[in-house]
Design a protein around this motif. Structure first.
Motif, PDB file in Angstrom:
ATOM      1  N   ALA A 158       0.828  -1.204   0.000  1.00 34.81           N
ATOM      2  CA  ALA A 158       0.000   0.000   0.000  1.00 34.81           C
ATOM      3  C   ALA A 158       0.864   1.256   0.000  1.00 34.81           C
ATOM      4  CB  ALA A 158      -0.933  -0.010   1.206  1.00 34.81           C
ATOM      5  N   VAL A 159       1.954   1.236   0.755  1.00 36.71           N
ATOM      6  CA  VAL A 159       2.850   2.391   0.777  1.00 36.71           C
ATOM      7  C   VAL A 159       3.530   2.560  -0.574  1.00 36.71           C
ATOM      8  CG1 VAL A 159       4.930   3.358   1.827  1.00 36.71           C
ATOM      9  CG2 VAL A 159       3.208   2.236   3.265  1.00 36.71           C
ATOM     10  N   ALA A 160       3.988   1.468  -1.173  1.00 33.13           N
ATOM     11  CA  ALA A 160       4.613   1.544  -2.498  1.00 33.13           C
ATOM     12  C   ALA A 160       3.644   2.145  -3.516  1.00 33.13           C
ATOM     13  CB  ALA A 160       5.062   0.154  -2.940  1.00 33.13           C
ATOM     14  N   PRO A 166       6.844   0.656  -8.296  1.00 36.13           N
ATOM     15  CA  PRO A 166       6.539  -0.759  -8.568  1.00 36.13           C
ATOM     16  C   PRO A 166       7.227  -1.652  -7.547  1.00 36.13           C
ATOM     17  CG  PRO A 166       8.158   0.063 -10.145  1.00 36.13           C
ATOM     18  CD  PRO A 166       7.735   1.243  -9.313  1.00 36.13           C
ATOM     19  N   VAL A 167       6.720  -2.881  -7.403  1.00 39.80           N
ATOM     20  CA  VAL A 167       7.240  -3.798  -6.381  1.00 39.80           C
ATOM     21  C   VAL A 167       7.675  -5.111  -7.013  1.00 39.80           C
ATOM     22  CG1 VAL A 167       6.692  -5.115  -4.310  1.00 39.80           C
ATOM     23  CG2 VAL A 167       5.848  -2.782  -4.554  1.00 39.80           C
ATOM     24  N   ASN A 168       8.907  -5.498  -6.756  1.00 40.14           N
ATOM     25  CA  ASN A 168       9.434  -6.795  -7.177  1.00 40.14           C
ATOM     26  C   ASN A 168       9.083  -7.843  -6.123  1.00 40.14           C
ATOM     27  OD1 ASN A 168      11.809  -8.857  -6.799  1.00 40.14           O
ATOM     28  ND2 ASN A 168      11.932  -8.239  -8.939  1.00 40.14           N
ATOM     29  N   THR A 169       8.681  -9.020  -6.560  1.00 42.69           N
ATOM     30  CA  THR A 169       8.299 -10.075  -5.616  1.00 42.69           C
ATOM     31  C   THR A 169       9.293 -11.239  -5.575  1.00 42.69           C
ATOM     32  OG1 THR A 169       6.901 -11.105  -7.315  1.00 42.69           O
ATOM     33  CG2 THR A 169       5.842  -9.543  -5.801  1.00 42.69           C
ATOM     34  N   GLU A 170      10.416 -11.121  -6.294  1.00 43.56           N
ATOM     35  CA  GLU A 170      11.402 -12.203  -6.280  1.00 43.56           C
ATOM     36  C   GLU A 170      12.163 -12.265  -4.960  1.00 43.56           C
ATOM     37  OE1 GLU A 170      13.709 -12.481 -10.143  1.00 43.56           O
ATOM     38  OE2 GLU A 170      12.499 -10.692 -10.532  1.00 43.56           O
ATOM     39  N   GLU A 207      11.692  -6.482   4.847  1.00 43.58           N
ATOM     40  CA  GLU A 207      12.636  -5.651   4.085  1.00 43.58           C
ATOM     41  C   GLU A 207      12.058  -5.137   2.773  1.00 43.58           C
ATOM     42  OE1 GLU A 207      16.151  -7.679   2.584  1.00 43.58           O
ATOM     43  OE2 GLU A 207      15.443  -9.547   3.466  1.00 43.58           O
ATOM     44  N   PRO A 208      11.249  -4.080   2.844  1.00 41.83           N
ATOM     45  CA  PRO A 208      10.820  -3.442   1.596  1.00 41.83           C
ATOM     46  C   PRO A 208      11.987  -2.798   0.856  1.00 41.83           C
ATOM     47  CG  PRO A 208      10.140  -2.155   3.504  1.00 41.83           C
ATOM     48  CD  PRO A 208      10.682  -3.444   4.031  1.00 41.83           C
ATOM     49  N   TRP A 209      12.023  -3.015  -0.423  1.00 43.43           N
ATOM     50  CA  TRP A 209      13.007  -2.343  -1.271  1.00 43.43           C
ATOM     51  C   TRP A 209      12.318  -1.981  -2.581  1.00 43.43           C
ATOM     52  CZ3 TRP A 209      14.307  -4.537  -5.974  1.00 43.43           C
ATOM     53  CH2 TRP A 209      13.965  -5.888  -6.144  1.00 43.43           C
ATOM     54  N   PHE A 210      12.597  -0.805  -3.065  1.00 44.44           N
ATOM     55  CA  PHE A 210      11.940  -0.299  -4.267  1.00 44.44           C
ATOM     56  C   PHE A 210      12.972   0.277  -5.223  1.00 44.44           C
ATOM     57  CE2 PHE A 210       8.609   1.215  -0.990  1.00 44.44           C
ATOM     58  CZ  PHE A 210       8.067  -0.047  -0.867  1.00 44.44           C
ATOM     59  N   SER A 228      18.439  -2.465 -10.433  1.00 43.16           N
ATOM     60  CA  SER A 228      17.209  -2.222 -11.183  1.00 43.16           C
ATOM     61  C   SER A 228      17.511  -2.422 -12.667  1.00 43.16           C
ATOM     62  CB  SER A 228      16.697  -0.806 -10.934  1.00 43.16           C
ATOM     63  OG  SER A 228      17.635   0.153 -11.378  1.00 43.16           O
ATOM     64  N   ALA A 229      16.592  -3.035 -13.383  1.00 43.45           N
ATOM     65  CA  ALA A 229      16.844  -3.389 -14.781  1.00 43.45           C
ATOM     66  C   ALA A 229      16.974  -2.166 -15.673  1.00 43.45           C
ATOM     67  CB  ALA A 229      15.730  -4.292 -15.302  1.00 43.45           C
ATOM     68  N   ASP A 230      16.361  -1.043 -15.273  1.00 41.98           N
ATOM     69  CA  ASP A 230      16.417   0.145 -16.125  1.00 41.98           C
ATOM     70  C   ASP A 230      17.413   1.190 -15.626  1.00 41.98           C
ATOM     71  OD1 ASP A 230      15.148   1.128 -13.905  1.00 41.98           O
ATOM     72  OD2 ASP A 230      13.347   1.844 -14.947  1.00 41.98           O
ATOM     73  N   GLY A 231      18.192   0.853 -14.589  1.00 40.62           N
ATOM     74  CA  GLY A 231      19.195   1.778 -14.084  1.00 40.62           C
ATOM     75  C   GLY A 231      18.654   2.844 -13.150  1.00 40.62           C
TER      76      GLY A 231
END
Length: 263
Positions: A158-160, A166-170, A207-210, A228-231
């Motif tokens: 919700a905070v993201a 966007p949120v990665n789930t891996e 551990e949220p990371w964005f 991040s894939a897009d730098g």
């Protein structure tokens, strides 16, 4: 297997947690323009040795890494966010630095991470750091007996969403206690009311990371550092939390409670 810890065992984890908090506070004070990541790594090695603690990272060789990991702290810069391999890099003005540390003391482990800006801070970098900190506090607040695991994930998500990240789930949070990674994966994205019912004695690393503009990741040639894939720039905040009858107890809380994101 999920192991519920006794209050005495949680206190032993708290001992490790206080030390992790101390080390990350010192790393934040030392990180500055012109400081080499390897100097920070060696400083942390000395702190661990003097305390008689044990690094959870040294020789760690999970399936997702190119093991064994031969450092005691993860240091990730700018678009790097997780598992950053300390290397010969001198910090520059405006760099975003994420430091992640897990150690064991007398057989019990704690894990925490923080992100700071070195030198002059861009507002957009401070914003994403604050978002991960806010998401972490929301996740902690949801870590109460009777709630569900999905309530933690939903609170972080919700905070993201509110900040537009966007949120990665891996990669996400995990169980912790006698070892760094125990059963239970805590996704940073989920639905409330779903999953395991939370009980006193459960200990988790949240551990949220964005990344600013993507939920996709890439690995460096070192086989560890995740970017991040897009730098786009990133941030990562983490605490070890025990669920108690009285609610969540943060075992890695730094003092003072609120610290500046810049050095």
């Amino acid at each position: 297997m999920i192991e519920l810890k006794t209050p005495a065992e949680i206190e032993r984890m708290h001992v490790a947690g206080r030390f992790v908090a101390e080390v990350l506070t010192e790393v934040g004070e030392l990180a500055d323009v012109g400081v080499n990541l390897l100097d920070l790594e060696h400083h942390v090695r000395g702190m661990i040795e003097r305390r008689g603690a044990e690094s959870c990272y040294w020789d760690y060789a999970p399936s997702f890494g190119k093991g064994p990991f031969r450092n005691v702290i993860c240091l990730s810069v700018n678009d790097a966010v997780l598992h950053g391999l300390p290397h010969d890099y001198v910090l520059r003005d405006g760099d975003v630095l994420s430091a992640d540390l897990a150690v064991g003391i007398d057989g019990w482990v704690a894990d925490s991470a923080r992100t700071i800006v070195v030198g002059t801070a861009a507002e957009e970098d401070l914003r994403i750091i604050r978002a991960t900190e806010e998401a972490l506090e929301a996740g902690i607040e949801a870590a109460r007996p009777g709630n569900r695991l999905g309530d933690i994930s939903a609170a972080i998500w919700a905070v993201a969403r509110a900040h537009g990240y966007p949120v990665n789930t891996e990669f996400g949070g995990h169980g912790i206690g006698r070892t760094m990674h125990e059963d239970l994966h805590v996704s940073n994205k989920g639905r409330a009311g779903r999953g395991l019912t939370l009980r006193p004695g459960l200990t988790l690393a949240l551990e949220p990371w964005f990344a600013r503009t993507t939920d996709r990741i890439v690995y460096d040639p070192d086989g560890w550092t995740i970017r991040s894939a897009d730098g786009s720039r990133t941030a990562h905040s983490e605490h070890t939390v025990a669920i108690t009858e009285d609610g969540p107890l943060v075992l890695t809380r730094r003092r003072p409670e609120a610290e500046p994101a810049t050095t």
